[in-house]
Design a protein around this motif. Structure first.
Motif, mmCIF file in Angstrom:
data_model
loop_
_atom_site.group_PDB
_atom_site.id
_atom_site.type_symbol
_atom_site.label_atom_id
_atom_site.label_comp_id
_atom_site.label_asym_id
_atom_site.label_seq_id
_atom_site.Cartn_x
_atom_site.Cartn_y
_atom_site.Cartn_z
ATOM 1 N N PHE A 93 0.822 -1.212 0.000
ATOM 2 C CA PHE A 93 0.000 0.000 0.000
ATOM 3 C C PHE A 93 0.853 1.258 0.000
ATOM 4 O O PHE A 93 1.992 1.262 0.475
ATOM 5 C CB PHE A 93 -0.882 0.040 1.249
ATOM 6 C CG PHE A 93 -1.918 -1.038 1.307
ATOM 7 C CD1 PHE A 93 -3.193 -0.836 0.813
ATOM 8 C CD2 PHE A 93 -1.619 -2.274 1.870
ATOM 9 C CE1 PHE A 93 -4.147 -1.826 0.873
ATOM 10 C CE2 PHE A 93 -2.570 -3.275 1.927
ATOM 11 C CZ PHE A 93 -3.834 -3.047 1.424
ATOM 12 N N ASN A 97 0.375 0.648 5.803
ATOM 13 C CA ASN A 97 -0.617 -0.107 6.567
ATOM 14 C C ASN A 97 -0.009 -1.269 7.343
ATOM 15 O O ASN A 97 -0.578 -2.349 7.394
ATOM 16 C CB ASN A 97 -1.733 -0.625 5.663
ATOM 17 C CG ASN A 97 -2.627 0.502 5.174
ATOM 18 O OD1 ASN A 97 -2.628 1.585 5.750
ATOM 19 N ND2 ASN A 97 -3.370 0.249 4.116
ATOM 20 N N LEU A 98 1.133 -1.033 7.943
ATOM 21 C CA LEU A 98 1.663 -2.045 8.856
ATOM 22 C C LEU A 98 0.774 -2.064 10.094
ATOM 23 O O LEU A 98 0.179 -1.051 10.443
ATOM 24 C CB LEU A 98 3.097 -1.705 9.255
ATOM 25 C CG LEU A 98 4.150 -1.875 8.164
ATOM 26 C CD1 LEU A 98 5.521 -1.510 8.719
ATOM 27 C CD2 LEU A 98 4.180 -3.296 7.641
ATOM 28 N N PHE A 99 0.689 -3.228 10.740
ATOM 29 C CA PHE A 99 -0.128 -3.325 11.950
ATOM 30 C C PHE A 99 0.651 -2.688 13.100
ATOM 31 O O PHE A 99 1.699 -3.187 13.509
ATOM 32 C CB PHE A 99 -0.470 -4.781 12.253
ATOM 33 C CG PHE A 99 -1.158 -5.455 11.090
ATOM 34 C CD1 PHE A 99 -2.244 -4.846 10.464
ATOM 35 C CD2 PHE A 99 -0.721 -6.672 10.621
ATOM 36 C CE1 PHE A 99 -2.874 -5.453 9.388
ATOM 37 C CE2 PHE A 99 -1.358 -7.288 9.549
ATOM 38 C CZ PHE A 99 -2.432 -6.670 8.928
ATOM 39 N N GLY A 100 0.101 -1.590 13.618
ATOM 40 C CA GLY A 100 0.845 -0.748 14.551
ATOM 41 C C GLY A 100 1.168 -1.403 15.878
ATOM 42 O O GLY A 100 2.129 -1.031 16.541
ATOM 43 N N HIS A 101 0.356 -2.381 16.283
ATOM 44 C CA HIS A 101 0.555 -2.990 17.602
ATOM 45 C C HIS A 101 1.420 -4.240 17.507
ATOM 46 O O HIS A 101 1.615 -4.926 18.504
ATOM 47 C CB HIS A 101 -0.796 -3.329 18.224
ATOM 48 C CG HIS A 101 -1.577 -4.333 17.426
ATOM 49 N ND1 HIS A 101 -1.857 -4.144 16.094
ATOM 50 C CD2 HIS A 101 -2.110 -5.520 17.767
ATOM 51 C CE1 HIS A 101 -2.551 -5.183 15.647
ATOM 52 N NE2 HIS A 101 -2.714 -6.024 16.650
ATOM 53 N N LEU A 102 1.919 -4.542 16.311
ATOM 54 C CA LEU A 102 2.767 -5.716 16.137
ATOM 55 C C LEU A 102 4.158 -5.269 15.692
ATOM 56 O O LEU A 102 4.298 -4.288 14.971
ATOM 57 C CB LEU A 102 2.176 -6.653 15.071
ATOM 58 C CG LEU A 102 0.746 -7.145 15.291
ATOM 59 C CD1 LEU A 102 0.327 -8.062 14.145
ATOM 60 C CD2 LEU A 102 0.625 -7.875 16.613
ATOM 61 N N GLN A 106 6.442 -9.674 13.713
ATOM 62 C CA GLN A 106 5.063 -10.163 13.860
ATOM 63 C C GLN A 106 4.200 -9.773 12.669
ATOM 64 O O GLN A 106 3.325 -10.527 12.251
ATOM 65 C CB GLN A 106 4.447 -9.605 15.154
ATOM 66 C CG GLN A 106 5.056 -10.189 16.407
ATOM 67 C CD GLN A 106 4.606 -9.459 17.659
ATOM 68 O OE1 GLN A 106 4.371 -8.251 17.642
ATOM 69 N NE2 GLN A 106 4.490 -10.184 18.754
ATOM 70 N N GLU A 110 2.385 -12.884 10.654
ATOM 71 C CA GLU A 110 0.937 -13.037 10.882
ATOM 72 C C GLU A 110 0.197 -13.805 9.771
ATOM 73 O O GLU A 110 -0.420 -14.835 10.019
ATOM 74 C CB GLU A 110 0.314 -11.647 11.088
ATOM 75 C CG GLU A 110 -1.194 -11.616 11.204
ATOM 76 C CD GLU A 110 -1.729 -12.433 12.349
ATOM 77 O OE1 GLU A 110 -1.039 -12.550 13.375
ATOM 78 O OE2 GLU A 110 -2.847 -12.974 12.217
ATOM 79 N N TYR A 143 8.626 -1.743 16.685
ATOM 80 C CA TYR A 143 7.267 -1.428 16.229
ATOM 81 C C TYR A 143 7.317 -0.444 15.057
ATOM 82 O O TYR A 143 8.227 0.382 14.987
ATOM 83 C CB TYR A 143 6.446 -0.831 17.380
ATOM 84 C CG TYR A 143 6.082 -1.844 18.430
ATOM 85 C CD1 TYR A 143 5.050 -2.753 18.205
ATOM 86 C CD2 TYR A 143 6.789 -1.922 19.632
ATOM 87 C CE1 TYR A 143 4.724 -3.698 19.154
ATOM 88 C CE2 TYR A 143 6.470 -2.874 20.591
ATOM 89 C CZ TYR A 143 5.440 -3.761 20.348
ATOM 90 O OH TYR A 143 5.127 -4.704 21.281
ATOM 91 N N ARG A 145 5.997 2.357 14.294
ATOM 92 C CA ARG A 145 6.163 3.790 14.519
ATOM 93 C C ARG A 145 7.589 4.183 14.848
ATOM 94 O O ARG A 145 7.937 5.355 14.812
ATOM 95 C CB ARG A 145 5.222 4.275 15.624
ATOM 96 C CG ARG A 145 3.885 4.700 15.058
ATOM 97 C CD ARG A 145 2.955 5.253 16.107
ATOM 98 N NE ARG A 145 1.598 5.228 15.616
ATOM 99 C CZ ARG A 145 0.828 4.146 15.631
ATOM 100 N NH1 ARG A 145 1.292 3.020 16.127
ATOM 101 N NH2 ARG A 145 -0.396 4.195 15.147
ATOM 102 N N GLN A 146 8.395 3.201 15.194
ATOM 103 C CA GLN A 146 9.786 3.520 15.495
ATOM 104 C C GLN A 146 10.649 3.451 14.243
ATOM 105 O O GLN A 146 11.859 3.623 14.311
ATOM 106 C CB GLN A 146 10.305 2.551 16.565
ATOM 107 C CG GLN A 146 9.544 2.701 17.874
ATOM 108 C CD GLN A 146 9.715 1.506 18.779
ATOM 109 O OE1 GLN A 146 9.619 0.365 18.351
ATOM 110 N NE2 GLN A 146 9.974 1.768 20.046
ATOM 111 N N ARG A 159 6.465 -8.347 4.246
ATOM 112 C CA ARG A 159 5.198 -8.941 4.677
ATOM 113 C C ARG A 159 4.454 -9.546 3.486
ATOM 114 O O ARG A 159 3.903 -10.648 3.577
ATOM 115 C CB ARG A 159 4.345 -7.863 5.357
ATOM 116 C CG ARG A 159 3.019 -8.358 5.861
ATOM 117 C CD ARG A 159 2.304 -7.300 6.655
ATOM 118 N NE ARG A 159 1.746 -6.235 5.820
ATOM 119 C CZ ARG A 159 0.930 -5.281 6.279
ATOM 120 N NH1 ARG A 159 0.610 -5.255 7.568
ATOM 121 N NH2 ARG A 159 0.459 -4.354 5.478
ATOM 122 N N ALA A 160 4.466 -8.814 2.364
ATOM 123 C CA ALA A 160 3.785 -9.332 1.173
ATOM 124 C C ALA A 160 4.513 -10.552 0.613
ATOM 125 O O ALA A 160 3.886 -11.529 0.190
ATOM 126 C CB ALA A 160 3.688 -8.240 0.118
#
Lengths: 250, 297
Positions: A93, A97-102, A106, A110, A143, A145-146, A159-160
């Motif tokens: 994307f 759109n990475l999962f922010g809490h992982l 992770q 996933e 994470y 955001r870092q 991830r893809a």
């Protein structure tokens, strides 16, 4: 590999795709160029059935996307079947759109585990390799955001890739990045192109298109204006519209 | 135009550059806030007056307070209050989660049912609803399982099925569910749509999308409101005293009805409510810290 036939799509009154025909051969890179609002992203998203088309067919490897044909009717697939099809197509994307809490790791682990039911330990090894390959091997436990935008997008590419997709789709992968971070993401995509992945990339980076694309597709107003090898479409466009766009972007 | 001329006059009027210290080591004087100290003073005086009143005013009747504060009656009443809170919270939020998902589903049928539930249970005052449940046996003496309008298989006497405590839990949970549903829905829609889209693009199964991707991130905005609800339910259980259920507030009323020491006994209840609310607030802090992972740099 990807076979798009007569695809139409409207959002309410607005017709965004007005009959698209496009074939993407296995192992090639197709770059879609065009002004904003020309329907490039919608086309890309419908390859993954993130958008339902109103008319027309999309096949990947001969498999109809989103529908099942019975007789001369198309029946929409069940959610589960659509999700299964999607897990064979990698999508990157514009906004990562990475999962922010992982953590980065992770994020990569996933989907192969939950969508493809592969063994977690194996996937983790693969995930670390992939993060290494896109150059963020040392950020596995960090994470999103870092991370910088460029690093986030590279994690998103890993991830893809972890799904071992047949096709990779990139929706303006560098548009949300600071100029000095664009290069690092494009380098990763070039690398994948050299390895023979089948890819469709929507972008504004003409230089990238010239260097990497096997086919350049120029879209305007919901139609494909022209397509062909980069030296034809970019350097010697047949259509006035294409020429005008390219002269403005360069 | 005028600003440039102004600055140039200032430059001309200022001392020559050689008199000033080097730009790098000019001392910085922090701004002072005298009114803050005035505010602190006023609050301290008011606080001192209040504490003085607590100690010196015989009306508080501290001996009676301490006589009852840790008695067995109060403890068992407190336990009833805690149970009502736990059952009300667990059942309320479980049902609320279902209703929130229904409201967010793509089915117009489920949406309308969920909306109707929330509408109904937010419209009826809790105390009225509780009294209805308490008197349910007046409407339906027995309940039975069977085919609608057809034969019945099992019968229950309504009064045996739910005693007063059951009626109270039911009322609190149904009421709580309506509010919990809206809080959960608010949390879910606060999660960026890109997250669901990415999860869908990766082919992650629908249920897992919700529990693994969306809900943990929704928890960040659900928790502060959710904790508010739990705390307000905890204190709100005192409303159940209208059904003569021996929870904390009812028990305190019974005791002061006998010995007419109203104020110290109200203080017994107050202090226990404060103590447990404090514990809940502390718990909230830790739970929130867990769900905030990944949100700070």
């Amino acid at each position: 590999m990807i076979d798009i036939r007569g695809v139409h799509k409207s959002f309410g009154e607005l017709e965004v795709l007005k009959g698209i025909d496009l074939v993407v051969e296995a192992g090639t890179v197709t770059v879609i160029l065009g002004p904003s609002g020309s329907g490039k992203s919608t086309l890309l998203r419908s390859i993954n059935h993130l958008e339902k088309v109103d008319r027309g067919l999309i096949r990947i490897d001969g498999e109809l996307i989103g529908y099942r044909r019975r007789g001369d009717k198309l029946y929409e697939l069940r959610e589960r079947e659509i999700l299964h099809q999607r897990s064979q197509v990698g999508f990157v994307f514009q906004n990562f759109n990475l999962f922010g809490h992982l953590t980065a790791l992770q994020n990569v682990v996933e989907a192969p585990v939950s969508a493809q039911r592969r063994k977690r330990s194996e996937v983790e090894t693969l995930a670390r390799e992939l993060l290494e390959r896109v150059g963020v091997g040392d950020k596995a436990d960090v994470y999103p955001r870092q991370l910088s935008g460029g690093q986030q997008q590279r994690v998103a590419i890993a991830r893809a890739l972890a799904l071992r997709p047949k096709v990779l789709l990139f929706d303006e992968p560098t548009s949300a990045l600071d100029p000095e971070l664009v290069g690092e993401v494009l380098d990763v995509i070039k690398e994948l192109a050299r390895d023979g992945s089948t890819m469709v990339v929507v972008t504004h980076e003409i230089g990238f298109a010239r260097e990497v694309a096997d086919t350049v597709v120029f879209m305007d107003d919901g139609r494909i204006v022209e397509s062909g090898p980069p030296h034809e479409v970019l350097d010697n466009p047949a259509q006035e519209r294409t020429r005008a766009f390219i002269s403005k972007v360069l | 135009m005028s600003t440039t001329s102004l600055s140039s006059t200032q430059d001309a009027a200022g001392p020559p550059a050689s008199v000033l210290r080097s730009d790098y080591d000019l001392p910085i004087v922090a701004r002072r806030h005298p009114w803050r100290w005035v505010g602190v003073g006023v609050v301290l005086v008011l606080l001192a007056m209040f504490v003085n009143g607590l100690v010196t005013n015989p009306g508080w009747d501290w001996p009676t307070f301490f006589q009852f504060f840790t008695t067995k009656t109060i403890f068992s009443a407190l336990w009833v209050t805690v149970q009502l809170t736990i059952y009300g919270t667990v059942l309320g939020f479980a049902l609320g989660a279902v209703i929130a998902t229904m409201r967010l589903s793509s089915s117009p049928f489920l949406q309308v049912v969920a909306w109707g539930y929330i509408w109904a249970f937010r419209s009826i005052p809790l105390i009225v609803q509780l009294l209805f449940w308490f008197n349910i046996a007046y409407l339906y003496q027995e309940l039975s399982l069977g085919i609608p309008f057809g034969p019945e298989f099992v019968h229950f006497s309504t009064n045996n099925l739910f005693g007063p405590l059951g009626a109270a839990v039911l009322g609190l949970a149904l009421h709580q569910a309506a509010y919990a549903a809206e809080i959960i829905r608010g949390g879910i829609i606060s999660v960026d749509a890109g997250q669901t889209e990415a999860a869908a693009a990766l082919g992650i199964p629908k249920v897992r999308q919700f529990f693994r991707i969306v809900l943990p991130q929704a928890m960040r905005s659900i928790l502060p409101n959710g904790a508010n609800e739990v705390i307000s339910l905890f204190k709100g259980t005192s409303i159940v005293s209208v059904m003569a259920i021996p929870e904390l507030f009812y028990q305190v009323q019974v005791i002061y009805g006998r010995n007419s020491r109203v104020v110290p006994l109200l203080m017994v209840a107050t202090v226990w409510y404060i103590v447990l609310t404090t514990l809940l607030s502390i718990a909230q802090r830790y739970v929130e810290r867990y769900f905030n992972r990944g949100t700070t740099r």
